[in-house]
Design an enzyme around this catalytic site. Structure first.
Site, PDB file in Angstrom:
ATOM      1  N   LEU A  39       0.577  -1.167   0.093  1.00 24.93           N
ATOM      2  CA  LEU A  39      -0.052   0.120  -0.045  1.00 24.93           C
ATOM      3  C   LEU A  39       0.799   1.167   0.041  1.00 24.93           C
ATOM      4  CD1 LEU A  39      -2.910  -0.971   2.347  1.00 24.93           C
ATOM      5  CD2 LEU A  39      -2.981  -0.400  -0.090  1.00 24.93           C
ATOM      6  N   HIS A  40       1.683   1.387  -0.965  1.00 24.55           N
ATOM      7  CA  HIS A  40       2.436   2.739  -1.327  1.00 24.55           C
ATOM      8  C   HIS A  40       2.141   3.419  -2.584  1.00 24.55           C
ATOM      9  CE1 HIS A  40       4.475   1.661   2.445  1.00 24.55           C
ATOM     10  NE2 HIS A  40       4.633   0.542   2.014  1.00 24.55           N
TER      11      HIS A  40
END
Length: 88
Positions: A14-15
């Protein structure tokens, strides 16, 4: 309150782009959505920085929680986004 679990499919977790897309979808839902990892504190899924701070990596299980009459549909859409490898 609706709650769903999902496994992060993106190879970068989740970047960057995955987090931005996820946060945008959560914000567009118009209902409160939070996301938590491994029993840690939940963060506001509508915030890109908060979602990135969550630090979920590929293969991590996260829990989505939402409130409101459309919560089930919104969570289904977010689960689909989380479980699709955006980097493929």
């Amino acid at each position: 309150m609706a709650q769903r679990s999902a496994v992060v499919a993106s190879r970068v977790g989740l970047h960057a782009r995955p987090a931005a897309l996820f946060a945008r979808a959560a914000a567009e839902a118009g209902i409160p959505v939070t996301i938590a990892k491994d029993g840690s504190g939940a963060v506001d899924a509508a915030s890109v920085l908060a979602v990135m701070t969550l630090g979920a990596q590929h293969g991590d299980e996260v829990t989505l929680t939402a409130e409101g009459e459309d919560a089930e549909r919104v969570l289904e859409e977010l689960v689909t986004l989380l479980t699709t490898d955006l980097d493929a």
